[in-house]
Each structure stands twice: as structure tokens, then as C-alpha cells.
Enzyme design. Structure first.
Site, PDB file in Angstrom:
ATOM      1  N   ASP A  45       0.848  -1.186   0.000  1.00 11.98           N
ATOM      2  CA  ASP A  45       0.000   0.000   0.000  1.00 11.98           C
ATOM      3  C   ASP A  45       0.885   1.238   0.000  1.00 11.98           C
ATOM      4  O   ASP A  45       2.098   1.143   0.202  1.00 11.98           O
ATOM      5  CB  ASP A  45      -1.021  -0.003   1.152  1.00 11.98           C
ATOM      6  CG  ASP A  45      -0.401   0.076   2.527  1.00 11.98           C
ATOM      7  OD1 ASP A  45       0.826  -0.133   2.654  1.00 11.98           O
ATOM      8  OD2 ASP A  45      -1.143   0.328   3.484  1.00 11.98           O
ATOM      9  N   PHE A  72       6.639   2.042  -4.245  1.00  8.00           N
ATOM     10  CA  PHE A  72       8.038   2.262  -3.858  1.00  8.00           C
ATOM     11  C   PHE A  72       8.554   3.659  -4.191  1.00  8.00           C
ATOM     12  O   PHE A  72       9.653   4.017  -3.795  1.00  8.00           O
ATOM     13  CB  PHE A  72       8.968   1.210  -4.480  1.00  8.00           C
ATOM     14  CG  PHE A  72       8.745  -0.180  -3.978  1.00  8.00           C
ATOM     15  CD1 PHE A  72       9.197  -0.567  -2.731  1.00  8.00           C
ATOM     16  CD2 PHE A  72       8.055  -1.113  -4.744  1.00  8.00           C
ATOM     17  CE1 PHE A  72       8.980  -1.854  -2.252  1.00  8.00           C
ATOM     18  CE2 PHE A  72       7.824  -2.404  -4.268  1.00  8.00           C
ATOM     19  CZ  PHE A  72       8.292  -2.776  -3.020  1.00  8.00           C
ATOM     20  N   TYR A 132       2.965   4.765   0.742  1.00  9.06           N
ATOM     21  CA  TYR A 132       3.621   5.340   1.906  1.00  9.06           C
ATOM     22  C   TYR A 132       2.611   6.214   2.658  1.00  9.06           C
ATOM     23  O   TYR A 132       1.788   6.898   2.049  1.00  9.06           O
ATOM     24  CB  TYR A 132       4.800   6.204   1.486  1.00  9.06           C
ATOM     25  CG  TYR A 132       5.941   5.440   0.838  1.00  9.06           C
ATOM     26  CD1 TYR A 132       6.612   4.430   1.525  1.00  9.06           C
ATOM     27  CD2 TYR A 132       6.371   5.752  -0.447  1.00  9.06           C
ATOM     28  CE1 TYR A 132       7.677   3.742   0.947  1.00  9.06           C
ATOM     29  CE2 TYR A 132       7.436   5.077  -1.038  1.00  9.06           C
ATOM     30  CZ  TYR A 132       8.080   4.070  -0.335  1.00  9.06           C
ATOM     31  OH  TYR A 132       9.125   3.396  -0.913  1.00  9.06           O
ATOM     32  N   HIS A 143      11.607  -9.192   0.358  1.00  9.71           N
ATOM     33  CA  HIS A 143      11.270  -7.774   0.218  1.00  9.71           C
ATOM     34  C   HIS A 143      12.512  -6.915   0.466  1.00  9.71           C
ATOM     35  O   HIS A 143      13.379  -7.287   1.266  1.00  9.71           O
ATOM     36  CB  HIS A 143      10.171  -7.421   1.226  1.00  9.71           C
ATOM     37  CG  HIS A 143       9.515  -6.109   0.971  1.00  9.71           C
ATOM     38  ND1 HIS A 143      10.052  -4.910   1.403  1.00  9.71           N
ATOM     39  CD2 HIS A 143       8.363  -5.797   0.332  1.00  9.71           C
ATOM     40  CE1 HIS A 143       9.254  -3.928   1.039  1.00  9.71           C
ATOM     41  NE2 HIS A 143       8.225  -4.432   0.386  1.00  9.71           N
TER      42      HIS A 143
END
Length: 221
Positions: A66, A79, A68, A188
Site C-alpha cells: 500500500d 516504492f 507510503y 522484500h
């Protein structure tokens, strides 16, 4: 219901979603929230990823969770952050891997729209979030929509590279056809798991696959 402002190439294949019960319920809830409190990203940037990467030009899909949740961070691309915002730790690690994998230095700012314009869809599973509350819009309907996006890509495009970092993205991408696409998985890039992210060489593998299928590689700088 107000017309959904999304790139025409995407609207054509996703149009049925915008009349479904979950969509109508979700957008009404979001409309009310946007009127009374801040939500990230700004409403005008919710579908920014789709505008930068039309379906017919799509080459790569990066799946995030989701947006920031910090002030002015979210800009509609997974990202990515706006140019004047410090790089989040995950993006710092992505840049480090690019540098080590390809021997190039990425731009210093975190606005990844330069990737989007080359056909990299940076898709969060959930497209909005409340300030300071990660995961606050999980379960309201976005996951249904982005599942449909991934299924639509899988149905309409071949030779797409999927970068699935972390278990969440890998589960999200479970519907992808591995025979006609390249699926690259790893941990990740967050600081909690970055040691297993580094050295995956996803960026060079991605470009090699694109070139092997007659497509222009991505300039990851």
C-alpha cells in the site's frame, strides 16, 4: 457515480469493474473520507501508475502493498516518492541492488516516474492510505480491483516481467502464467529482509529477458 479517470487503454479492459458493487461501495466511502480528512496519495494521483504505463506499452510489473503513509510521500507509484522527499529504506535498498547488479548509479531522487514511462507498472495492491496508518485501507475493495488488474495483464499480454518481492507480492501474483512471462521472486527490499534481497540480479535478468523477446530493456537509472 462519477466517471473513473484512468488511462483509456486500461479503462477499456477494466470497465466492468467500475460498475460492480464493491467498487461503488468503496468509491463512495473514499469520496466521503477525502472530503473530511487527508488521504494519500492525492485523489488526482490514485491511478497515476496506469497513466504512465498504458497496457499496450507494458513490459514490467512491480507489486507493492500500500502507499507510503508519511506526509507528501505517496505519489501513486509503488516504492516511489516525490523528488523532494528523502528516500525510504526500501527504495535505498532497491537502488543499492541496481548499482551492484548493473554497475550504474540511479538518480538520487525517488520519483520513479522515469521507470513508468518506459513501461514499468508500479502497482500497489491497495491504492490509498490514511496518514500515519499503514494498511488502513486494506479490505475496503482495492485488493479486488488490483487482482483484476493482474488477471487482465495476464490475459492480454505476454512476455511481461513480474518482480515479486516478499511473500505478499508473491501471493498476489499467484495467477500469473509462468510459461509466457518471467516471474522473479525474492525477499522484500525492506531493512528487515534486505540481506535476502541483495544479489538477486532481478534488474539484469529482467533486461536480458526483454531483449531476448525483442523488447527495449529498461534504463533503471
Amino acid at each position: 457515480m462519477a466517471e473513473v479517470k484512468i488511462d483509456p487503454s486500461w479503462k477499456k479492459v477494466l470497465n466492468e469493474e467500475f460498475s460492480k458493487v464493491y467498487w461503488i461501495s468503496m468509491t463512495e466511502k473514499l469520496r466521503k473520507q477525502y472530503q473530511t480528512s487527508p488521504i494519500y496519495p492525492p485523489a488526482s494521483q490514485i491511478f497515476r501508475a496506469f497513466g504512465l504505463s498504458p497496457l499496450d506499452k507494458l513490459k514490467v510489473v512491480i507489486i507493492g502493498q500500500d502507499p507510503y503513509h508519511g506526509v507528501k510521500q505517496a505519489n501513486g507509484l509503488a516504492f516511489s516518492v516525490n523528488k523532494d522527499i528523502p528516500l525510504p529504506p526500501s527504495l535505498q535498498n532497491i537502488y543499492k541492488e541496481i548499482s551492484e547488479d548493473l554497475g550504474i548509479l540511479p538518480e538520487r531522487d525517488g520519483d520513479l516516474s522515469r521507470w513508468g514511462k518506459q513501461g514499468v507498472l508500479m502497482l500497489n495492491s491497495v491504492l490509498t492510505v490514511l496518514p500515519g496508518k499503514p494498511g488502513s485501507h486494506a479490505g475496503i475493495g482495492w485488493e479486488i480491483f488490483t487482482d483484476s488488474v493482474i488477471q487482465t495483464i495476464n490475459k492480454n499480454k505476454k512476455h511481461v516481467v513480474y518482480l515479486l518481492w516478499g511473500r505478499y507480492a508473491q501471493n498476489k501474483g499467484s495467477v500469473i502464467d509462468p510459461k509466457n512471462n518471467l516471474i522473479l521472486t525474492s525477499a522484500h527490499p525492506s531493512p528487515y529482509s534486505a540481506t535476502k534481497f541483495f544479489g538477486n540480479h532481478h534488474f539484469s535478468k529482467c533486461n536480458a529477458y526483454l531483449e531476448a523477446h525483442g523488447l527495449t530493456p529498461i534504463d533503471w537509472r
